[in-house]
Write a protein that holds these residues in place. Structure first.
Motif: not given
Length: 324
Positions: A223-244
């Motif tokens: 979760r945190v690795h992908l978010a750090s590259e600008g690819f957060p998991l869909v729905g993972d608001i904690k790590y910056g997702a913008r959509t569900q």
């Protein structure tokens, strides 16, 4: 439902209630007490109080612990076993271990009901589904740790992320705690590795289904690795997702050799899995540990969102599993 009671003394005056209760009920832990405050389960004079509340002498505190009429995970059947190692399936929105401050259904307690000497080897976040492995003696546990230290154990996940990923790449960053519930990355010497392989992209080019491979996992690593590259998991608001937009599963197109092969998307439908996602009030995202490969045991299981994927993508994933 279980209730705990405590009456504040003169020594507690002007101390934070979370500090007081942590010492009175050490089995709940500091994190457990704070979470109970957030859930309005710590009561004074019939009203919930915050963790920062400053105590007064003779305050009568009540702690409400969740309980369940079901104490075990039903139908906990081993998927496979080899050389003393056993694999089982963990459904999404189920705890791997018992939670401080809560009486919850969890995998660990349920395993030990059938295997009293079980030692967990892998763990998954609450919203993550997939494989859980355990052994039943310390020798097997130590052997597992040795192989893991040599990066010979591979754990493969399927993840739905925001962004268009069509090229494989790797992420190598250290993971540290940001606070009690969130991790963050930094450039350091104790790096963790996550390998990314694209499988499919959405017709709108804004979402991707990927395979993530890790070796020595850290908390929230993918979760945190992908978010750090600008690819957060869909729905993972904690790590910056913008959509569900989980229904995007129906609109994925196979990605192969850097080319997108258009296929007819499945008709939008509401599956039990998508219904489950919609009902969740806690963290929700799509992440599934579909395979673990080790010198001792290799196991795999299909994700709960399998029927939401187009047939071409299902076939592609099955081919990958068969060739490993």
């Amino acid at each position: 439902m279980k209730k705990l009671h405590y009456t504040c003394t003169q020594n507690d005056i002007d101390n934070r209630i979370d500090f007081i209760l942590k010492n009175v009920f050490p089995e709940l832990g500091g994190r457990g007490i704070k979470k109970l405050c957030e859930q309005n389960k710590i009561i004074l004079k019939n009203k919930p109080i915050k963790a920062s509340y400053k105590a007064k002498e003779h305050d009568e505190i009540q702690i409400i612990l969740e309980n369940s009429s079901i104490s075990q995970v039903e139908n906990l059947i081993p998927l496979c076993s080899s050389h003393g190692y056993i694999a089982i399936y963990k459904a999404p929105f189920l705890h791997t271990e018992s939670q401080q401050g809560k009486i919850t259904i969890n995998i660990e307690d349920s395993i030990k009901n059938s295997f009293p000497n079980a030692i967990l080897l892998t763990r998954l976040d609450y919203a993550t589904s997939g494989l859980i492995l355990f052994c039943q003696n310390t020798i097997d546990f130590e052997n597992w740790k040795k192989e893991q230290a040599q990066n010979t154990i591979k754990k493969r996940y399927l993840a739905l992320v925001e962004g268009n990923i069509q090229q494989p790449f790797s992420i190598q960053k250290e993971i540290i705690a940001k606070n009690t519930t969130t991790m963050q990355t930094k450039q350091g010497t104790k790096t963790r590795t996550t390998l990314i392989t694209p499988l499919a992209i959405s017709a709108c080019q804004q979402f991707s289904l990927i395979e993530c491979t890790i070796f020595q996992g850290a908390r929230h690593q993918i979760r945190v690795h992908l978010a750090s590259e600008g690819f957060p998991l869909v729905g993972d608001i904690k790590y910056g997702a913008r959509t569900q937009n989980f229904a995007i599963l129906h609109q994925l197109e196979l990605c192969n050799n850097n080319l997108t092969h258009s296929i007819s998307p499945t008709l939008s439908k509401t599956t039990p899995y998508l219904e489950l996602l919609e009902k969740q009030q806690s963290e929700k995202f799509i992440l599934h540990n579909y395979q673990i490969q080790s010198p001792f045991i290799t196991a795999h299981c299909l994700p709960p969102f399998w029927e939401d994927l187009p047939k071409t993508i299902q076939d592609n994933i099955l081919v990958k599993i068969q060739h490993i």
